[in-house]
Every structure is written in C-alpha cells, then in structure tokens.
Scaffold this motif. Sequence first.
Motif, PDB file in Angstrom:
ATOM      1  N   THR A 171       0.863  -1.179   0.000  1.00  0.00           N
ATOM      2  CA  THR A 171       0.000   0.000   0.000  1.00  0.00           C
ATOM      3  C   THR A 171       0.903   1.233   0.000  1.00  0.00           C
ATOM      4  O   THR A 171       2.077   1.147   0.394  1.00  0.00           O
ATOM      5  N   PRO A 172       0.379   2.395  -0.395  1.00  0.00           N
ATOM      6  CA  PRO A 172       1.198   3.615  -0.327  1.00  0.00           C
ATOM      7  C   PRO A 172       1.725   3.887   1.084  1.00  0.00           C
ATOM      8  O   PRO A 172       2.864   4.336   1.250  1.00  0.00           O
ATOM      9  N   GLU A 173       0.926   3.588   2.090  1.00  0.00           N
ATOM     10  CA  GLU A 173       1.362   3.789   3.469  1.00  0.00           C
ATOM     11  C   GLU A 173       2.520   2.856   3.821  1.00  0.00           C
ATOM     12  O   GLU A 173       3.494   3.257   4.455  1.00  0.00           O
ATOM     13  N   GLN A 174       2.396   1.587   3.434  1.00  0.00           N
ATOM     14  CA  GLN A 174       3.465   0.624   3.701  1.00  0.00           C
ATOM     15  C   GLN A 174       4.746   1.038   2.979  1.00  0.00           C
ATOM     16  O   GLN A 174       5.844   0.970   3.554  1.00  0.00           O
ATOM     17  N   ALA A 175       4.616   1.460   1.722  1.00  0.00           N
ATOM     18  CA  ALA A 175       5.790   1.879   0.949  1.00  0.00           C
ATOM     19  C   ALA A 175       6.466   3.075   1.613  1.00  0.00           C
ATOM     20  O   ALA A 175       7.701   3.131   1.702  1.00  0.00           O
ATOM     21  N   GLY A 176       5.683   4.028   2.099  1.00  0.00           N
ATOM     22  CA  GLY A 176       6.237   5.193   2.779  1.00  0.00           C
ATOM     23  C   GLY A 176       6.955   4.814   4.065  1.00  0.00           C
ATOM     24  O   GLY A 176       8.043   5.325   4.363  1.00  0.00           O
ATOM     25  N   GLN A 177       6.351   3.926   4.840  1.00  0.00           N
ATOM     26  CA  GLN A 177       6.975   3.467   6.080  1.00  0.00           C
ATOM     27  C   GLN A 177       8.280   2.733   5.781  1.00  0.00           C
ATOM     28  O   GLN A 177       9.289   2.944   6.457  1.00  0.00           O
ATOM     29  N   LEU A 178       8.249   1.869   4.772  1.00  0.00           N
ATOM     30  CA  LEU A 178       9.438   1.105   4.417  1.00  0.00           C
ATOM     31  C   LEU A 178      10.553   2.030   3.959  1.00  0.00           C
ATOM     32  O   LEU A 178      11.709   1.878   4.362  1.00  0.00           O
ATOM     33  N   GLU A 179      10.217   3.009   3.126  1.00  0.00           N
ATOM     34  CA  GLU A 179      11.234   3.953   2.664  1.00  0.00           C
ATOM     35  C   GLU A 179      11.861   4.696   3.844  1.00  0.00           C
ATOM     36  O   GLU A 179      13.080   4.850   3.926  1.00  0.00           O
ATOM     37  N   SER A 180      11.045   5.137   4.767  1.00  0.00           N
ATOM     38  CA  SER A 180      11.553   5.854   5.938  1.00  0.00           C
ATOM     39  C   SER A 180      12.474   4.965   6.775  1.00  0.00           C
ATOM     40  O   SER A 180      13.559   5.394   7.184  1.00  0.00           O
ATOM     41  N   LEU A 181      12.048   3.744   7.036  1.00  0.00           N
ATOM     42  CA  LEU A 181      12.868   2.816   7.814  1.00  0.00           C
ATOM     43  C   LEU A 181      14.186   2.492   7.115  1.00  0.00           C
ATOM     44  O   LEU A 181      15.251   2.494   7.742  1.00  0.00           O
ATOM     45  N   LEU A 182      14.115   2.222   5.825  1.00  0.00           N
ATOM     46  CA  LEU A 182      15.332   1.888   5.090  1.00  0.00           C
ATOM     47  C   LEU A 182      16.276   3.077   5.006  1.00  0.00           C
ATOM     48  O   LEU A 182      17.500   2.915   5.084  1.00  0.00           O
ATOM     49  N   THR A 183      15.733   4.281   4.857  1.00  0.00           N
ATOM     50  CA  THR A 183      16.558   5.486   4.837  1.00  0.00           C
ATOM     51  C   THR A 183      17.305   5.644   6.147  1.00  0.00           C
ATOM     52  O   THR A 183      18.519   5.907   6.174  1.00  0.00           O
ATOM     53  N   THR A 184      16.599   5.450   7.251  1.00  0.00           N
ATOM     54  CA  THR A 184      17.212   5.564   8.575  1.00  0.00           C
ATOM     55  C   THR A 184      18.297   4.513   8.761  1.00  0.00           C
ATOM     56  O   THR A 184      19.407   4.808   9.224  1.00  0.00           O
ATOM     57  N   TRP A 185      18.002   3.285   8.370  1.00  0.00           N
ATOM     58  CA  TRP A 185      18.959   2.195   8.565  1.00  0.00           C
ATOM     59  C   TRP A 185      20.175   2.370   7.668  1.00  0.00           C
ATOM     60  O   TRP A 185      21.313   2.200   8.095  1.00  0.00           O
ATOM     61  N   LEU A 186      19.945   2.730   6.405  1.00  0.00           N
ATOM     62  CA  LEU A 186      21.056   2.900   5.470  1.00  0.00           C
ATOM     63  C   LEU A 186      21.985   4.028   5.910  1.00  0.00           C
ATOM     64  O   LEU A 186      23.199   3.952   5.713  1.00  0.00           O
ATOM     65  N   ALA A 187      21.440   5.050   6.549  1.00  0.00           N
ATOM     66  CA  ALA A 187      22.257   6.165   7.041  1.00  0.00           C
ATOM     67  C   ALA A 187      23.271   5.700   8.090  1.00  0.00           C
ATOM     68  O   ALA A 187      24.294   6.358   8.303  1.00  0.00           O
ATOM     69  N   CYS A 188      23.021   4.567   8.718  1.00  0.00           N
ATOM     70  CA  CYS A 188      23.972   4.013   9.680  1.00  0.00           C
ATOM     71  C   CYS A 188      25.227   3.482   8.991  1.00  0.00           C
ATOM     72  O   CYS A 188      26.266   3.289   9.635  1.00  0.00           O
TER      73      CYS A 188
END
Length: 173
Positions: A144-161
Amino acid sequence: MTELDHVARIQQAWARERPDLDVTPQGVIGRLHRLAGELTEQLTVVYRRYGLGEGEFDVLATLRRAGEPFERAPGELAAHTMVTTGAMTKRIDRLERGGLVTRRPSQTDGRGRVVALTPAGRDLIDQAFAEHMRNERRLLDLLTPEQAGQLESLLTTWLACFESPLPTPDAAD
C-alpha cells in the motif's frame, strides 16, 4: 496452522537446534536478503530486454543523469556506481563496442579520459530507464502507499547508519 515462510522455517530450525542463540535478527536480515535477490531478478529482466547487464545499465544511467554533455571521467563513474576502476573499464569497453559510449582525452587533464554517451546510448538509456521505472512502480505497488512510505523511511534511517550522506550541490556555500 499458519504457514511459515522460508525465513520463519529457518528460524524455527535454528531455535530448535540452538535455543541458546537469539535468531530474531534473521527475521529482518534474512527476508531483506531474499527480497534483494528477488528484486534484482525482477529488475534485470528489463535490462536484458535492452541488451544490457546490470552494470552497463548503471553506467549509462549515471552518464544520463549527469546532464549535458552526458559525460564523466572513468574514476567518477566508478565512484558513482561503487565498482572498482578495473570493473568499470570492462563495462566501458563493452558499451563502447556497442556504440553506446565514446572515450576521448580530457580537456582539463592531459592524462585523463572522458566517457560520454553517444546519441544511440542516450536513446537506449532513456527507453530502458522509462521501462525500469514502470517496473519498479509495479513492484512497489505490491505494498500500500502507506506501507511503501513506512518502508522507505525505515530503510533510509537504517542505510544512514552505513553510508555518509553526500552534500547537495547547492549546499556547497
């Protein structure tokens, strides 16, 4: 009984065999690993339609998004695509043989070379990239668009590590 996915079955087996270990990280890492393989397979289908491997697509896309005059030094290409200069040379050789890029001496560095898209290379990457984006949309629309947005946010945060952010071009004041 609920069906277990592949990763859950592996976790269950490890929990049985090594109850002293916390196998919960496999739930995330194992699924990401399997998903990365599946996504790569789904994405490379488009590249192959255009006679490209993943690496060649990456080089052409890097040159195209560089903007006019669609060129970069081989070292810059290697940095933008995160491959060694040796691997980059092989990719450029294949693309040059296919008439998709040219190499010429650098006007600013007497010893350097510049790789540029040919008109045929630009046409090919423009077509391939448009199909690539449609393919990525198809894959992302499984969420869903909501799931995609949540996933993008989580992956962005994790990748920044793991990655250092690059400055934006207009922030170089």
